[in-house]
Design a protein around this motif. Sequence first.
Motif, PDB file in Angstrom:
ATOM      1  N   LEU A   2      42.748  36.135  46.461  1.00 58.51           N
ATOM      2  CA  LEU A   2      42.285  37.024  45.410  1.00 58.51           C
ATOM      3  C   LEU A   2      43.464  37.800  44.868  1.00 58.51           C
ATOM      4  O   LEU A   2      44.374  38.172  45.606  1.00 58.51           O
ATOM      5  CB  LEU A   2      41.218  37.983  45.948  1.00 58.51           C
ATOM      6  CG  LEU A   2      39.938  37.330  46.494  1.00 58.51           C
ATOM      7  CD1 LEU A   2      38.995  38.394  47.030  1.00 58.51           C
ATOM      8  CD2 LEU A   2      39.253  36.507  45.422  1.00 58.51           C
ATOM      9  N   GLU A   3      43.443  38.069  43.572  1.00 59.54           N
ATOM     10  CA  GLU A   3      44.533  38.792  42.929  1.00 59.54           C
ATOM     11  C   GLU A   3      43.968  39.599  41.775  1.00 59.54           C
ATOM     12  O   GLU A   3      42.770  39.543  41.467  1.00 59.54           O
ATOM     13  CB  GLU A   3      45.591  37.804  42.420  1.00 59.54           C
ATOM     14  CG  GLU A   3      45.038  36.782  41.446  1.00 59.54           C
ATOM     15  CD  GLU A   3      46.063  35.755  41.018  1.00 59.54           C
ATOM     16  OE1 GLU A   3      45.797  35.041  40.047  1.00 59.54           O
ATOM     17  OE2 GLU A   3      47.129  35.672  41.654  1.00 59.54           O
ATOM     18  N   MET A   4      44.840  40.367  41.110  1.00 59.35           N
ATOM     19  CA  MET A   4      44.403  41.137  39.957  1.00 59.35           C
ATOM     20  C   MET A   4      43.830  40.189  38.907  1.00 59.35           C
ATOM     21  O   MET A   4      44.423  39.170  38.576  1.00 59.35           O
ATOM     22  CB  MET A   4      45.587  41.899  39.377  1.00 59.35           C
ATOM     23  CG  MET A   4      46.070  43.043  40.252  1.00 59.35           C
ATOM     24  SD  MET A   4      44.893  44.403  40.289  1.00 59.35           S
ATOM     25  CE  MET A   4      45.004  44.954  38.587  1.00 59.35           C
ATOM     26  N   GLY A   5      42.652  40.528  38.386  1.00 62.11           N
ATOM     27  CA  GLY A   5      42.020  39.690  37.384  1.00 62.11           C
ATOM     28  C   GLY A   5      41.080  38.651  37.949  1.00 62.11           C
ATOM     29  O   GLY A   5      40.389  37.965  37.189  1.00 62.11           O
ATOM     30  N   SER A   6      41.021  38.495  39.293  1.00 62.91           N
ATOM     31  CA  SER A   6      40.110  37.521  39.893  1.00 62.91           C
ATOM     32  C   SER A   6      38.657  37.937  39.638  1.00 62.91           C
ATOM     33  O   SER A   6      38.302  39.116  39.718  1.00 62.91           O
ATOM     34  CB  SER A   6      40.349  37.422  41.401  1.00 62.91           C
ATOM     35  OG  SER A   6      41.600  36.847  41.690  1.00 62.91           O
ATOM     36  N   ILE A   7      37.821  36.952  39.329  1.00 63.13           N
ATOM     37  CA  ILE A   7      36.390  37.190  39.149  1.00 63.13           C
ATOM     38  C   ILE A   7      35.729  37.020  40.504  1.00 63.13           C
ATOM     39  O   ILE A   7      35.819  35.960  41.119  1.00 63.13           O
ATOM     40  CB  ILE A   7      35.800  36.214  38.121  1.00 63.13           C
ATOM     41  CG1 ILE A   7      36.562  36.314  36.795  1.00 63.13           C
ATOM     42  CG2 ILE A   7      34.328  36.476  37.889  1.00 63.13           C
ATOM     43  CD1 ILE A   7      36.133  35.300  35.765  1.00 63.13           C
ATOM     44  N   VAL A   8      35.063  38.060  40.996  1.00 61.56           N
ATOM     45  CA  VAL A   8      34.562  38.070  42.371  1.00 61.56           C
ATOM     46  C   VAL A   8      33.112  38.503  42.424  1.00 61.56           C
ATOM     47  O   VAL A   8      32.535  38.983  41.437  1.00 61.56           O
ATOM     48  CB  VAL A   8      35.411  39.013  43.256  1.00 61.56           C
ATOM     49  CG1 VAL A   8      36.835  38.521  43.366  1.00 61.56           C
ATOM     50  CG2 VAL A   8      35.372  40.445  42.708  1.00 61.56           C
TER      51      VAL A   8
ATOM     52  N   THR B 149      23.611  40.971  45.258  1.00 64.99           N
ATOM     53  CA  THR B 149      24.947  40.517  44.893  1.00 64.99           C
ATOM     54  C   THR B 149      25.329  41.082  43.531  1.00 64.99           C
ATOM     55  O   THR B 149      24.534  41.021  42.584  1.00 64.99           O
ATOM     56  CB  THR B 149      25.012  38.984  44.842  1.00 64.99           C
ATOM     57  OG1 THR B 149      24.621  38.451  46.111  1.00 64.99           O
ATOM     58  CG2 THR B 149      26.426  38.517  44.535  1.00 64.99           C
ATOM     59  N   VAL B 150      26.504  41.646  43.440  1.00 63.56           N
ATOM     60  CA  VAL B 150      27.020  42.137  42.160  1.00 63.56           C
ATOM     61  C   VAL B 150      28.306  41.379  41.844  1.00 63.56           C
ATOM     62  O   VAL B 150      28.992  40.874  42.735  1.00 63.56           O
ATOM     63  CB  VAL B 150      27.281  43.657  42.192  1.00 63.56           C
ATOM     64  CG1 VAL B 150      25.984  44.418  42.298  1.00 63.56           C
ATOM     65  CG2 VAL B 150      28.218  44.023  43.336  1.00 63.56           C
ATOM     66  N   TYR B 151      28.625  41.320  40.552  1.00 58.45           N
ATOM     67  CA  TYR B 151      29.760  40.535  40.094  1.00 58.45           C
ATOM     68  C   TYR B 151      30.694  41.404  39.260  1.00 58.45           C
ATOM     69  O   TYR B 151      30.256  42.351  38.589  1.00 58.45           O
ATOM     70  CB  TYR B 151      29.278  39.352  39.241  1.00 58.45           C
ATOM     71  CG  TYR B 151      28.301  38.450  39.960  1.00 58.45           C
ATOM     72  CD1 TYR B 151      28.745  37.372  40.708  1.00 58.45           C
ATOM     73  CD2 TYR B 151      26.929  38.692  39.897  1.00 58.45           C
ATOM     74  CE1 TYR B 151      27.849  36.539  41.373  1.00 58.45           C
ATOM     75  CE2 TYR B 151      26.029  37.875  40.560  1.00 58.45           C
ATOM     76  CZ  TYR B 151      26.493  36.802  41.296  1.00 58.45           C
ATOM     77  OH  TYR B 151      25.605  35.991  41.960  1.00 58.45           O
TER      78      TYR B 151
ATOM     79  N   LYS C  63      35.392  42.116  51.847  1.00 61.15           N
ATOM     80  CA  LYS C  63      34.003  42.072  51.414  1.00 61.15           C
ATOM     81  C   LYS C  63      33.822  41.242  50.148  1.00 61.15           C
ATOM     82  O   LYS C  63      32.689  41.005  49.710  1.00 61.15           O
ATOM     83  CB  LYS C  63      33.478  43.491  51.160  1.00 61.15           C
ATOM     84  CG  LYS C  63      33.466  44.393  52.397  1.00 61.15           C
ATOM     85  CD  LYS C  63      32.419  43.953  53.399  1.00 61.15           C
ATOM     86  CE  LYS C  63      32.325  44.935  54.571  1.00 61.15           C
ATOM     87  NZ  LYS C  63      31.316  44.505  55.563  1.00 61.15           N
ATOM     88  N   CYS C  64      34.940  40.825  49.534  1.00 65.03           N
ATOM     89  CA  CYS C  64      34.888  40.087  48.270  1.00 65.03           C
ATOM     90  C   CYS C  64      35.025  38.595  48.516  1.00 65.03           C
ATOM     91  O   CYS C  64      35.654  38.164  49.481  1.00 65.03           O
ATOM     92  CB  CYS C  64      36.006  40.524  47.330  1.00 65.03           C
ATOM     93  SG  CYS C  64      35.932  42.253  46.886  1.00 65.03           S
ATOM     94  N   SER C  65      34.482  37.830  47.610  1.00 64.87           N
ATOM     95  CA  SER C  65      34.674  36.381  47.606  1.00 64.87           C
ATOM     96  C   SER C  65      34.685  35.908  46.163  1.00 64.87           C
ATOM     97  O   SER C  65      34.150  36.587  45.279  1.00 64.87           O
ATOM     98  CB  SER C  65      33.563  35.686  48.399  1.00 64.87           C
ATOM     99  OG  SER C  65      32.296  35.995  47.849  1.00 64.87           O
TER     100      SER C  65
END
Length: 703
Positions: free
Chosen positions: A230-236, A245-247, A300-302
């Motif tokens: 994961l990096e800056m700008g990643s959609i998670v 679930t939130v996006y 906690k992110c994916s």
Amino acid sequence: METKATVGKERFFIVVRGKARKGFCRGCIGLVEAETQRGELMGLFYSGSGSNNAGSPKSGGIVKREDTYPLSRHQAQLLLFVSSVNKRLELLCNPQLFSAICELSQDDLVVVKHKKGHLPGLVKNLMLIGRKDNQEDLHMLGFEVEFVDSDNGVSSKKPAPPPLFSAADISQVVPSYSVPFGLHWRDGTGAALNRKAVTRINSMPSLGSHRRQILENHQSPNPHNSRAPLEMGSIVEVKSNTGVTVYGVIRWMGILNGKTNEWVGIELDYDVNGCSDGTYDGKRYFSCKGNRALFVPVTKCSPDSRFLCSAARQETLKPSEPPSVPPLEDSEEDAPPISETEALSLLVGRMKGIQGHFNSCYLDATLFCLFSSSTILDNICHKSSGSEQPITCTLRKDIVNRLRRQGFVPAESVMNFRKQLGCDTYLKEEKDPEEFITVLLQRVLCKEPLLKLRSRGETSQGAYTFQIILDKEQVEQMPTVQQLLDISFMSCDLKFEEVPSFLIVQMPRFGKKYKMFPHIIPSTELDITDLLYNSPRECFVCGRLAEYECLQCLPDRKLQPGRIKQFCTICNTQVHTHPSRQEHSPKTLALPEGVPCAPGTRHTMQLFAVLCIQTSHYVSFVKYGPDPRSWLFFDSMADRYGDDRSGYNIPEIKACPELGDFLSQSEEQIAQANPSQAGEPVRRLLCDSYMFLYQRPSISLQE
């Protein structure tokens, strides 16, 4: 006329270019009846939704096959319901969105363009539109969409059937399996989605089970597959303890005060009760709308599972077969720069921008800076077709117009342009952007030097870019572009003869590795008033008309180091009576006759693009509109599909609103920031900047 009958399935098409010929015109949808030996298509064409006989076939016509793009019956039916031919072609030029629209299933979540703005809703049915008694008609297809109330789930007000929308009205698609059953909205209450049964017509694609299977295959545990970085700008996505679930998009990464592990700040797609506007524990980490900033541990992110099926489809492509690109219409009308309102939908994503090939990143990044959103070179590049060179025509039609209309330029277009440059090294080797810009402006666009500089010997010289030259001791460790330009002009005793419309400033670095300063602060506004020859200037101390200038005062820490020091007669005497300045040699300023006693208007330039280099790879940041947060990051070789022989590069464009937030701070705040903790886009801008591109405010970015 010799013809050969079509065999097999129906062959539909849309005319994408060319002038009207025997019934067919640009944007028409037709059915092939026969094909000539010369490659011409003969067939019927259909009236769209704006006609009284919508969907009815018209008399036959003839069109060149290369002026068409093939369609399935389902695609033809969807496009036929779009009344505007321009919107049909715009949708076709966004293959990712159009493909997703063609695969919509019942209860998929979409965002539609409405008179009230962009609204989320659920697809409830696919409607056949047309006279059912006429079998020859091509029945149009539209979507019944039930709006989702952001406060209470699906709207409870249902006095009439759901409104009908065309494919062109849909701006975003989210598959049904990714929509949580029991979304928590802003008031914190659950709102189960009302999923009433709807009879689906036969042409409605039932792809839900197939896509679920793809998702399950990707989500199945595999010890050999590592977690996606994961990096800056990643959609998670983030799943709460209650199963909701939130996006969103990662806008910040780092260590929060009082925490020991890495956390992320996410800008959510919707308002959620209890979230902030980018602050945590009283400290601001990024900026967004209220109730949309969520801070959680990175563990906690994916990655957003809604896009896994798209990745699965991409994996089925053969490395030797990059995604097809619709042919560009052959129009003499030049495409305007991409507007701020259209930039995100047209440009952001993978396979966007200019596709890199064979060490072309120096050229790709430079072309994207110059032509995506700025109007600076439009009056130069867009000449009458009868007077332009073939290479200029290639640049205008195959690169600039394709980028602005389709948002993507294939590698073959750039390779053809490199061949026409006439030098084998341009085709195989990586060149310096400075050299390419000079060749582009001088030989391809036949433009006179952008800059007219007057040296100490009173001689005038032209230049296309300006290279910063100075001693490292003359400036602080983290200088601004304004300071570097001022000191360089003072040290070399240079002045602008006139205000340039376009200014490219090259940073002091040598080769691909050595750079004089580890960090450089971008100046979003560049004041060149004091760098103009024979221009009235303001006294550094009192503000009256300046008559002297002193190079030795530049590094003086008591006089704001790095700022140009110019004085009126009185202040010049007072400043240089100080013991530490008595050895200085102020220079008398030349002023034209009749100059007013007070300084005039300030002359400024606005930053619109930055070219960066890390090791030997060039990327660019581009400002696509007047809004301070309207920044894009472009990399022509962000990823690669396949091996070096049979694969192809995948260009990518990302939105960087956090870059605008960072640059909106004062220079003192920026200087105190830690680049390694400010996010990857900010770090790359501060550490890897190579060229800063400025333009006069009158030559504005597209709104």
